[in-house]
Design an enzyme around this catalytic site. Structure first.
Site, PDB file in Angstrom:
ATOM      1  CD  GLU A  35      -2.681  -1.674   2.207  1.00 16.09           C
ATOM      2  OE1 GLU A  35      -2.410  -1.195   3.328  1.00 16.09           O
ATOM      3  OE2 GLU A  35      -3.437  -2.659   2.058  1.00 16.09           O
ATOM      4  N   GLY A  58      -6.794  -7.948   1.358  1.00 14.21           N
ATOM      5  CA  GLY A  58      -8.132  -7.380   1.547  1.00 14.21           C
ATOM      6  C   GLY A  58      -9.169  -7.881   0.559  1.00 14.21           C
TER       7      GLY A  58
HETATM    8  P1  13P Z   1      -5.575  -8.501   4.884  1.00 15.89           P
HETATM    9  O1  13P Z   1      -5.268  -9.568   5.902  1.00 15.89           O
HETATM   10  O2  13P Z   1      -6.676  -7.570   5.313  1.00 15.89           O
HETATM   11  O3  13P Z   1      -5.778  -9.075   3.525  1.00 15.89           O
HETATM   12  O4  13P Z   1      -4.276  -7.549   4.784  1.00 15.89           O
HETATM   13  C1  13P Z   1      -3.032  -8.137   4.659  1.00 15.89           C
HETATM   14  C2  13P Z   1      -2.008  -7.092   4.830  1.00 15.89           C
HETATM   15  O5  13P Z   1      -1.871  -6.204   4.004  1.00 15.89           O
HETATM   16  C3  13P Z   1      -1.173  -7.136   6.037  1.00 15.89           C
HETATM   17  O6  13P Z   1      -0.093  -6.273   5.953  1.00 15.89           O
END
Ligand code: 13P
Length: 257
Positions: A106, A180
């Site tokens: 991200e 996500g």
């Molecule tokens: P999720 O478990 O919500 O898919 O996110 C993973 C993540 O980016 C952890 O750093």
């Protein structure tokens, strides 16, 4: 079934990345995790919570004396200076952190962080005495084009600090398309990638890469943790959404009981 270590000699690590979620009402969630860990619910796993920076100090103090560790989600490469809005690794350490996530996809995407920037941040983490959790992972398009391994290989060689002490680095393999989304790679794909990362670490580092923990991250939930965490060379998880509630997070960590 009792947990059998997939990378012998490595203590598994389950880390929760809260991302931009949580307010002071949620400090209790950390306290609940600390009591559950004290009650043996995480077995032999090391547990780390990476809340937003606003909650770090309060959470770390509320768990004072607990083996649960805390981490930041990013840091600046410099120890201090005129960098409005940024937080240094030293500041995270001062606030009670022992870990910091660097190079999360991200941040690579939304903040244009290159491997070079990620390496500088990881180096800063080590300088400050933190463990650096360095994230790598391919996009859906890169996987579909058959490029998952070279992409991750390039990120690894570009992002890992040179001459570092292996026990203070953790690699998190997080396929971007699994974050996500509720989608996860097959156990076979995870095994292939983690094996590849292990081999790369062995090849490029002065000490054997077998000492570096390699986490899987991306839609880890209580329902799939058992399968994902027992894949060879998977030494724990980096958990996003499911780390926001203590019950779900502990159900994942409970794989290591
Ligand atoms: P999720 O478990 O919500 O898919 O996110 C993973 C993540 O980016 C952890 O750093």
């Amino acid at each position: 079934m009792p947990y059998r270590p997939r990378s012998p000699g490595l203590r598994p690590l389950v880390a929760g990345n809260w991302k931009m979620n949580g307010s002071r009402n949620d400090i209790d969630e950390a306290a609940k995790i600390c009591s559950a860990v004290a009650g043996g619910e995480a077995g032999k796993a090391e547990i780390v919570i990476c809340p937003p920076a606003t909650l770090l100090m309060a959470m770390a103090s509320s768990c004072n004396g607990s083996p649960v560790r805390f981490g930041g989600q990013d840091c600046h490469a410099e120890p201090s200076g005129a960098f409005t809005g940024d937080i240094s690794a030293e500041m995270l350490k001062d606030a009670g952190a022992s870990f910091v996530i660097v190079g999360h996809s991200e941040r690579r995407r939304a903040h244009h962080e290159t491997d070079k920037i990620v390496r500088a941040k990881a180096t800063a983490a080590l300088r400050a005495g933190l463990v650096a959790i360095i994230c790598v992972g391919e996009t859906r398009a890169e996987r579909e084009a058959g490029g998952a391994l070279p992409i991750v290989g390039g990120q690894l060689s570009g992002s890992i600090p040179e001459n570092f002490s292996l026990e203070r680095v953790v690699i998190a393999y997080e396929p971007v398309w699994a974050i996500g989304t509720g989608l996860t790679p097959t156990a076979q794909d995870v095994a292939e990638m983690h094996r590849f990362i292990r081999d790369r670490l062995n090849r490029h580092l002065p000490e054997p890469g077998g000492n570096v923990r390699i986490l899987y991250g991306g839609s880890v939930k209580p329902a799939n943790a058992g399968e994902l965490m027992t894949v060879k060379n998977v030494d724990g998880a980096l958990v996003g959404g499911a780390s926001l509630t203590s019950a779900e997070f502990m159900a994942i960590a409970g794989v290591y009981r």
